[in-house]
Design a protein around this motif. Structure first.
Motif, short mmCIF file in Angstrom:
data_model
loop_
_atom_site.label_atom_id
_atom_site.label_comp_id
_atom_site.label_asym_id
_atom_site.label_seq_id
_atom_site.Cartn_x
_atom_site.Cartn_y
_atom_site.Cartn_z
N MET A 8 0.75 -1.28 -0.07
CA MET A 8 -0.16 0.05 -0.05
C MET A 8 0.86 1.24 -0.07
N THR A 9 0.66 2.17 -0.75
CA THR A 9 1.21 3.48 -0.99
C THR A 9 1.17 4.19 0.30
N ALA A 10 2.33 4.65 0.96
CA ALA A 10 2.38 5.72 2.10
C ALA A 10 1.72 6.88 1.85
N THR A 11 1.24 7.51 2.66
CA THR A 11 0.61 8.91 2.61
C THR A 11 1.40 9.97 3.40
N VAL A 12 1.81 11.13 2.74
CA VAL A 12 2.24 12.10 3.43
C VAL A 12 1.37 13.35 3.31
N LEU A 13 1.13 14.04 4.87
CA LEU A 13 0.48 15.24 4.59
C LEU A 13 1.39 16.17 4.96
N LEU A 14 1.50 17.02 4.23
CA LEU A 14 2.45 18.35 4.09
C LEU A 14 1.68 19.52 4.60
N ILE A 15 2.19 20.34 5.58
CA ILE A 15 1.76 21.40 6.39
C ILE A 15 2.54 22.42 6.06
N HIS A 16 2.16 23.61 5.17
CA HIS A 16 3.00 24.67 4.80
C HIS A 16 3.36 25.41 6.00
N GLY A 17 4.46 26.42 5.91
CA GLY A 17 4.54 27.39 6.91
C GLY A 17 3.41 28.71 6.68
N GLY A 18 4.08 29.67 7.46
CA GLY A 18 3.63 31.33 7.37
C GLY A 18 2.69 31.53 8.40
N LEU A 19 2.31 32.51 8.64
CA LEU A 19 1.18 32.88 9.78
C LEU A 19 0.81 34.39 9.54
N VAL A 22 4.28 16.33 7.85
CA VAL A 22 5.21 16.96 7.52
C VAL A 22 5.06 18.51 7.80
N GLY A 23 5.23 19.11 8.93
CA GLY A 23 4.87 20.44 9.40
C GLY A 23 6.11 21.09 9.15
N ALA A 24 5.83 22.60 8.70
CA ALA A 24 7.17 23.40 8.30
C ALA A 24 6.78 24.63 9.12
N SER A 25 7.80 25.24 9.66
CA SER A 25 8.00 26.43 10.27
C SER A 25 6.52 26.74 11.27
N ASN A 26 5.75 27.49 11.03
CA ASN A 26 4.79 27.71 11.89
C ASN A 26 3.47 26.67 11.66
N ASP A 58 0.97 29.75 0.65
CA ASP A 58 -0.22 28.71 0.56
C ASP A 58 0.65 27.50 0.14
N ALA A 59 0.19 26.29 -0.06
CA ALA A 59 0.64 25.06 -0.33
C ALA A 59 1.35 25.15 -1.62
N GLN A 60 0.91 25.57 -2.51
CA GLN A 60 1.37 25.76 -4.06
C GLN A 60 2.89 26.36 -3.84
N ARG A 61 2.83 27.59 -3.16
CA ARG A 61 4.01 28.24 -3.06
C ARG A 61 5.27 27.67 -2.31
N PHE A 62 4.80 26.96 -1.13
CA PHE A 62 5.61 26.30 -0.22
C PHE A 62 6.18 24.96 -0.78
N TRP A 63 5.08 23.86 -1.17
CA TRP A 63 5.58 22.95 -1.51
C TRP A 63 5.55 22.52 -3.16
N VAL A 70 0.68 12.25 -1.74
CA VAL A 70 0.76 13.55 -1.05
C VAL A 70 -0.49 14.31 -1.06
N LEU A 71 -0.62 14.80 0.33
CA LEU A 71 -1.79 15.64 0.82
C LEU A 71 -1.15 16.85 1.03
N ALA A 72 -1.41 18.05 0.36
CA ALA A 72 -0.98 19.43 0.60
C ALA A 72 -1.89 20.62 0.55
N PRO A 73 -2.81 20.53 1.67
CA PRO A 73 -3.72 21.48 1.62
C PRO A 73 -3.28 23.02 2.24
N ASP A 74 -4.14 23.80 1.76
CA ASP A 74 -3.68 24.99 2.22
C ASP A 74 -4.17 25.46 3.79
N ARG A 75 -3.59 25.92 4.40
CA ARG A 75 -3.98 26.58 5.79
C ARG A 75 -5.00 27.50 5.88
N PRO A 76 -5.75 27.79 6.98
CA PRO A 76 -6.55 29.16 6.76
C PRO A 76 -5.54 30.31 6.78
#
Length: 207
Positions: free
Chosen positions: A1-12, A71-75, A17-22, A38-44
């Protein structure tokens, strides 16, 4: 089964957004090419609290049958840690990458000024800045991450917002955690030569 990675971009409260960061730096495509889902959502963009961020991203986990690596990045490390603590059966590995430095008077002053300058209310800014080693969390909570593999990834070149002291504190707080090789933050212009190495670091940790 394929492993899944959830990427949470930085910024506050920043134009990030996810596109710019990842996406634009090639990380999303690199991890996908390596065989990961890969899951790469935009944070609020303008959260009034960390609870707002948690609620927005928790929906990605609540209906999953298989666990993910976060994988969390920065904030974004704050949201990553809180999700990991809240869903122990749905997160099996955690990377805290370029963790944002908190509790430094100069950094907090600059961050507060940035939040207020972008329209954040003083009350919301105070809530967002509160916490221990990571904003929005306590050190006692972070110690609870010891139940799973945790890696901390530093900035290649230390800077005020991503200080070496924060990395060292997290490695001390989370028993059994380990340090990954350091890299520039993806939005920086000096990141591209490190893309392949960064992707390999994440893939090796996931597997």
């Amino acid at each position: 089964m394929t492993a899944t990675v959830l990427l949470i971009h930085g910024g506050l409260w920043e134009p990030m957004d996810a596109q710019r960061f990842w996406g634009a730096p090639g990380i999303t495509d690199g991890l996908t090419a390596a065989g990961l889902t890969v899951l790469a959502p935009d944070r609020p963009k303008h959260p009034g609290s960390w609870d707002v961020e948690f609620d927005a991203l928790s929906e990605l986990l609540t209906n999953r049958a298989e666990p993910v690596t976060i994988v969390g990045a920065s904030n974004g490390c704050t949201v990553a840690a809180r999700l990991t603590l809240a869903y122990p059966d749905l997160v099996d590995r955690l990377v805290l990458a370029w963790p944002a430095t908190a509790g430094d008077a100069e950094v907090d002053t600059l961050t507060l000024a940035g939040l207020l300058g972008r329209g954040c209310t003083p009350g919301d800014a105070a809530r967002l800045l509160a916490g221990d080693t990571l904003r929005g969390t306590t050190d006692a909570e972070l110690a609870g991450l010891a139940r799973l593999p945790v890696a901390v990834l530093p900035s290649l070149m230390e800077n005020p917002m991503h200080q070496r002291a924060t990395v060292d504190a997290l490695l001390q707080l989370v028993p059994g955690s380990r340090e990954l090789s350091g890299y520039p933050e993806p939005p920086r212009p000096d990141f591209p030569p490190y893309l392949d190495q960064f992707v390999r670091s994440i893939v090796e940790f996931v597997n």
